[in-house]
Design an enzyme around this catalytic site. Sequence first.
Site, PDB file in Angstrom:
ATOM      1  N   SER A   1       2.124  -6.182   7.250  1.00  0.00           N
ATOM      2  CA  SER A   1       0.656  -6.214   7.306  1.00  0.00           C
ATOM      3  C   SER A   1       0.094  -6.953   6.091  1.00  0.00           C
ATOM      4  O   SER A   1      -0.909  -7.665   6.192  1.00  0.00           O
ATOM      5  CB  SER A   1       0.096  -4.786   7.311  1.00  0.00           C
ATOM      6  OG  SER A   1       0.594  -4.080   8.409  1.00  0.00           O
ATOM      7  N   ALA A   2       0.743  -6.791   4.937  1.00  0.00           N
ATOM      8  CA  ALA A   2       0.310  -7.490   3.728  1.00  0.00           C
ATOM      9  C   ALA A   2       0.410  -9.002   3.936  1.00  0.00           C
ATOM     10  O   ALA A   2      -0.515  -9.752   3.591  1.00  0.00           O
ATOM     11  CB  ALA A   2       1.175  -7.067   2.535  1.00  0.00           C
TER      12      ALA A   2
ATOM     13  N   PRO B   1       9.228  -4.044   0.291  1.00  0.00           N
ATOM     14  CA  PRO B   1      10.354  -3.786   1.189  1.00  0.00           C
ATOM     15  C   PRO B   1       9.988  -3.955   2.656  1.00  0.00           C
ATOM     16  O   PRO B   1       8.871  -3.641   3.057  1.00  0.00           O
ATOM     17  CB  PRO B   1      10.723  -2.328   0.887  1.00  0.00           C
ATOM     18  CG  PRO B   1       9.555  -1.743   0.196  1.00  0.00           C
ATOM     19  CD  PRO B   1       8.858  -2.862  -0.509  1.00  0.00           C
ATOM     20  N   VAL B   2      10.941  -4.465   3.423  1.00  0.00           N
ATOM     21  CA  VAL B   2      10.731  -4.671   4.862  1.00  0.00           C
ATOM     22  C   VAL B   2      10.939  -3.336   5.574  1.00  0.00           C
ATOM     23  O   VAL B   2      11.914  -2.628   5.301  1.00  0.00           O
ATOM     24  CB  VAL B   2      11.727  -5.730   5.389  1.00  0.00           C
ATOM     25  CG1 VAL B   2      11.584  -5.901   6.894  1.00  0.00           C
ATOM     26  CG2 VAL B   2      11.504  -7.065   4.669  1.00  0.00           C
ATOM     27  N   ALA B   3      10.014  -2.986   6.488  1.00  0.00           N
ATOM     28  CA  ALA B   3      10.077  -1.711   7.230  1.00  0.00           C
ATOM     29  C   ALA B   3      10.249  -0.535   6.274  1.00  0.00           C
ATOM     30  O   ALA B   3      11.020   0.383   6.515  1.00  0.00           O
ATOM     31  CB  ALA B   3      11.203  -1.731   8.279  1.00  0.00           C
TER      32      ALA B   3
ATOM     33  N   ASP C   1      -2.988  -1.385   9.200  1.00  0.00           N
ATOM     34  CA  ASP C   1      -3.077  -1.419   7.731  1.00  0.00           C
ATOM     35  C   ASP C   1      -3.657  -2.728   7.191  1.00  0.00           C
ATOM     36  O   ASP C   1      -3.886  -2.842   5.989  1.00  0.00           O
ATOM     37  CB  ASP C   1      -1.677  -1.297   7.108  1.00  0.00           C
ATOM     38  CG  ASP C   1      -1.005   0.019   7.437  1.00  0.00           C
ATOM     39  OD1 ASP C   1      -1.715   1.030   7.553  1.00  0.00           O
ATOM     40  OD2 ASP C   1       0.233   0.023   7.566  1.00  0.00           O
TER      41      ASP C   1
ATOM     42  N   GLY D   1       4.469  -4.029   4.333  1.00  0.00           N
ATOM     43  CA  GLY D   1       4.860  -5.386   3.937  1.00  0.00           C
ATOM     44  C   GLY D   1       4.456  -6.445   4.959  1.00  0.00           C
ATOM     45  O   GLY D   1       3.893  -7.481   4.603  1.00  0.00           O
TER      46      GLY D   1
ATOM     47  N   LYS E   1       0.853  -1.201   0.000  1.00  0.00           N
ATOM     48  CA  LYS E   1       0.000   0.000   0.000  1.00  0.00           C
ATOM     49  C   LYS E   1       0.878   1.237   0.000  1.00  0.00           C
ATOM     50  O   LYS E   1       2.030   1.218   0.464  1.00  0.00           O
ATOM     51  CB  LYS E   1      -0.950   0.032   1.192  1.00  0.00           C
ATOM     52  CG  LYS E   1      -0.299   0.156   2.586  1.00  0.00           C
ATOM     53  CD  LYS E   1       0.014   1.560   3.037  1.00  0.00           C
ATOM     54  CE  LYS E   1       0.879   1.552   4.303  1.00  0.00           C
ATOM     55  NZ  LYS E   1       1.473   2.824   4.662  1.00  0.00           N
TER      56      LYS E   1
ATOM     57  N   MET F   1       5.461   0.546   3.418  1.00  0.00           N
ATOM     58  CA  MET F   1       4.524   0.054   2.402  1.00  0.00           C
ATOM     59  C   MET F   1       3.694  -1.117   2.935  1.00  0.00           C
ATOM     60  O   MET F   1       3.066  -1.848   2.173  1.00  0.00           O
ATOM     61  CB  MET F   1       5.272  -0.363   1.140  1.00  0.00           C
ATOM     62  CG  MET F   1       6.072   0.797   0.549  1.00  0.00           C
ATOM     63  SD  MET F   1       6.732   0.420  -1.068  1.00  0.00           S
ATOM     64  CE  MET F   1       5.318   0.754  -2.114  1.00  0.00           C
TER      65      MET F   1
HETATM   66  O1  C5P Z   1      -0.884  -0.902  13.838  1.00  0.00           O
HETATM   67  P1  C5P Z   1       0.545  -1.285  13.699  1.00  0.00           P
HETATM   68  O2  C5P Z   1       0.918  -2.431  14.605  1.00  0.00           O
HETATM   69  O3  C5P Z   1       0.970  -1.519  12.295  1.00  0.00           O
HETATM   70  O4  C5P Z   1       1.383  -0.023  14.198  1.00  0.00           O
HETATM   71  C1  C5P Z   1       2.763  -0.080  14.492  1.00  0.00           C
HETATM   72  C2  C5P Z   1       3.111   1.049  15.449  1.00  0.00           C
HETATM   73  O5  C5P Z   1       2.945   2.318  14.809  1.00  0.00           O
HETATM   74  C3  C5P Z   1       2.227   1.133  16.678  1.00  0.00           C
HETATM   75  O6  C5P Z   1       2.741   0.345  17.733  1.00  0.00           O
HETATM   76  C4  C5P Z   1       2.248   2.600  17.033  1.00  0.00           C
HETATM   77  O7  C5P Z   1       3.412   2.917  17.767  1.00  0.00           O
HETATM   78  C5  C5P Z   1       2.389   3.274  15.677  1.00  0.00           C
HETATM   79  N1  C5P Z   1       1.076   3.731  15.141  1.00  0.00           N
HETATM   80  C6  C5P Z   1       0.485   4.858  15.687  1.00  0.00           C
HETATM   81  N2  C5P Z   1      -0.715   5.285  15.197  1.00  0.00           N
HETATM   82  C7  C5P Z   1      -1.320   4.635  14.176  1.00  0.00           C
HETATM   83  C8  C5P Z   1      -0.732   3.490  13.608  1.00  0.00           C
HETATM   84  C9  C5P Z   1       0.486   3.063  14.125  1.00  0.00           C
HETATM   85  O8  C5P Z   1       1.027   5.491  16.604  1.00  0.00           O
HETATM   86  N3  C5P Z   1      -2.486   5.092  13.716  1.00  0.00           N
END
Ligand code: C5P
Length: 305
Positions: free
Chosen positions: A112-113, A103-105, A145, A110, A11, A108
């Site tokens: 979550s995909a 790509p990792v980190a 995501d 990755g 994404k 995009m």
């Molecule tokens: O949701 P996800 O696990 O992908 O998010 C990774 C990290 O990014 C969360 O632990 C949080 O620190 C940060 N995040 C945030 N606000 C969001 C999405 C992610 O602070 N809306």
Amino acid sequence: MSPVSVRVPAKINLCLGVGPVRDDGYHPLATVYQAVDLHDEVRAVVREDDAITVTVHSDVDARSEVAVVPVDDDNLAVRAARLLRDRTGVSAGVDLAIRKVIPVAGGMAGGSADAAASLVACNEAWGTGLARPALEVLAGQLGSDVPFLLHGGNAVGGGRGETVSPVLARGSYHWVFAMAHEGLSTKAVFAEFDRINEGRTVAEPAVPDALLAALRAGDAEALGDALSNDLTEAALSLRPELEDTLSIGIEAGALGAILSGSGPTALFLASDEQHSLDIAFALTSAAGCADVVQSRGPVPGARLI
Ligand code: C5P
């Protein structure tokens, strides 16, 4: 047992509005997601015992980052399989094999995909038969995501990113992605956002009307002007050299240039295939750029193949 394979896109965020940090540590987002033609594949083979295993490999020589993807219970695809199993009461295990292109980190989505693909693949392989809405609920528990990656196309994202609603859009867009040598942690970029904004008033985020109008019209030039990302300052503070990458793409005539999500991947909008090739060529000279990829969007979300 025959393997089940699922293809899942990366994404990008055409806009990423970020609000003040919530009590749960997440930030309210107002974003427009677009799924792009850069796909991971997840293959699931049912096991007779109850183990859930994962292997990860990549055909992309320029990036050796696959080594940093966890292959234990921290892997998001494993967490997805485990969550689906807990919710449905299945007793079998599964071997997951991930072929990584995203790509990792890289900003995009990755990981979550792969989680979205794992949900779809395991749901099929185990015959658990959950419908899309039920899978979307599980997806939202796995990461902000993940629901969008089931959905694909273009969508407005709200909440912490996990609520997706369709957006009226036409057109297919030419993108160039500049991948960095090293990833950035999403958590670290949001933390930097909070640090920078300490003492400032952060407004509730909104999707810009100009962006929605550009998508409705299928107008690439207007879309280029409307691209925006509230995490830019934070990501550039952690990775100042990304500024050079963005400048090179803009000098090469990109219609718009922003970081993808929390970065460090930079994305550039081109008017057509040749323009996209010209931008890609210019970016190969950027010092901070490990790999340059031309892509198209939108594309569908996680699908069985
Ligand atoms: O949701 P996800 O696990 O992908 O998010 C990774 C990290 O990014 C969360 O632990 C949080 O620190 C940060 N995040 C945030 N606000 C969001 C999405 C992610 O602070 N809306």
